[in-house]
Design an enzyme around this catalytic site. Structure first.
Site, short mmCIF file in Angstrom:
data_model
loop_
_atom_site.label_atom_id
_atom_site.label_comp_id
_atom_site.label_asym_id
_atom_site.label_seq_id
_atom_site.Cartn_x
_atom_site.Cartn_y
_atom_site.Cartn_z
N PHE A 66 0.84 -1.21 0.00
CA PHE A 66 0.00 0.00 0.00
C PHE A 66 0.88 1.25 0.00
CE2 PHE A 66 -2.47 -3.46 1.70
CZ PHE A 66 -3.66 -3.33 1.00
N SER A 67 2.04 1.13 -0.61
CA SER A 67 3.07 2.17 -0.52
C SER A 67 2.71 3.48 -1.23
CB SER A 67 4.35 1.61 -1.15
OG SER A 67 5.28 2.62 -1.39
N ASN A 68 2.78 4.57 -0.46
CA ASN A 68 2.61 5.90 -1.06
C ASN A 68 3.77 6.21 -2.00
OD1 ASN A 68 0.32 6.58 0.52
ND2 ASN A 68 1.66 6.96 2.26
N HIS A 69 4.94 5.76 -1.60
CA HIS A 69 6.15 6.04 -2.39
C HIS A 69 6.06 5.43 -3.79
CE1 HIS A 69 10.41 6.12 -3.42
NE2 HIS A 69 10.46 4.82 -3.42
N LEU A 70 5.56 4.19 -3.89
CA LEU A 70 5.48 3.57 -5.21
C LEU A 70 4.47 4.29 -6.11
CD1 LEU A 70 5.85 -0.29 -4.56
CD2 LEU A 70 7.59 1.35 -5.30
#
Ligand SMILES: Cc1ncc(COP(=O)(O)O)c(C=O)c1O
Length: 307
Positions: A66-70
């Site tokens: 659930f990565s914001n970075h990706l």
């Protein structure tokens, strides 16, 4: 590549009754990025990497499911026309997961990495193999937290609130690059990391994002009150109150959890003497979709927080 456009900043004072007597002013600084999905701290952290990228080179990085970075990296790739690969900490890629679906829509190639392999991401042998497999990709660490990422965050003018200089700067802290940026930008000002992870190595991770010869004394980490991703009813209610009373949109993994910790520190008098706090809103609102998907938010809470 030509230099990227600059972000704009929005300040909001939270008249929040967080402590008892002598409650400091609390100012929230929200970044409005030129590319909306490269939100919050991601715009600053990805800045120099995007500019250093050689023509034709793609970018590869790591993140949870659930990565914001990706999502931010995928959005940057789509906007600036470079290819992106996300190595995702998961046994199997869930095609219904809204974060991974968005990454794919934005053109990112996703590859599942089991937990053991994922933990090896910083090992030289692992990185060497990755470079051989993906020679045309610039490799960024998880969360974009490295020297360059922190230097990007150091562009944030967090000190000057509309009411005057702050005497405490703080933000949600997970992999450490954001706090490292504040520490080096304002070496004379007290910086407080509000951890959203329980990670005994966090202080070392922050130091690794600071220039090697530096010895900054202006920072500390608060004690985390729950493990990464742990969301309970009280925390969700806190985020909903921020929205209902102050029209401040947060999510409970990063900004909401950090503000809840700050509120607890103020209530217990742990920040006595502080007059004006500047809190960096690091974004992360795409995470609300994943929280609803995992039924960690009710539909009413999801709609309220998204509104
Ligand atoms: C929305 C949001 N806030 C805060 C953080 C924590 O920042 P850092 O990893 O630089 O400590 C992250 C993770 O990068 C994030 O996605």
């Amino acid at each position: 590549m030509a230099s990227l456009p600059t972000a704009t900043y929005h300040w909001q004072r939270l008249p929040i009754p967080m402590g008892q007597d002598n409650t400091p002013q609390l100012w929230i600084c929200t970044l409005q990025a030129p590319v909306a999905e490269v939100a919050g701290n991601k715009w600053l952290k990805l800045h120099s990497a995007i500019q250093q990228r050689k023509p034709g080179q793609g970018m590869l990085s790591f993140g949870g499911a659930f990565s914001n970075h990706l999502v931010a990296l995928a959005a940057a790739g789509q906007h600036y026309h470079f290819s992106t690969i996300g190595l995702v900490r998961t046994e199997q890629l869930d095609t219904h997961n809204p974060t991974l679906r968005r990454c794919r829509e934005l053109g990112m190639q996703l590859i599942a990495l089991d937990r053991i392999s994922y933990r090896q991401q910083q090992l030289p042998e692992f990185l060497a193999r990755l470079k051989i497999t993906y020679p045309d990709y610039l490799i960024l660490p998880e969360g974009g937290s490295d020297l360059a990422g922190a230097a990007g965050v150091a562009q944030l003018p967090l000190l000057q609130t509309p009411d005057g200089d702050a005497d405490l700067l703080c933000c949600a802290t997970a992999s450490g690059g954001t706090l490292a940026g504040l520490i080096q930008r304002y070496p004379e000002v007290r910086c407080l990391g509000l951890p959203v992870v329980k990670d005994a190595s966090l202080a070392d991770r922050i130091k690794q994002c600071l220039p090697p010869t530096s010895s900054y004394q202006n920072w500390q980490l608060a004690e985390a009150n729950s493990a990464y991703g742990k969301v309970n009813a009280e925390l969700v209610a806190f985020c909903c109150q921020l929205k209902l009373h102050y029209q401040l949109t947060t999510e409970p993994i990063y900004t909401g959890k950090a503000l809840q910790l700050l509120s607890q520190l103020l209530q217990t008098g742990s920040l006595s003497g502080v007059k004006r706090i500047a809190f960096f809103h690091t974004g992360g609102l795409q995470g609300l979709h994943g929280l609803y998907y995992r039924r960690l938010l009710t539909e009413a809470q999801y709609r309220l927080l998204l509104s």
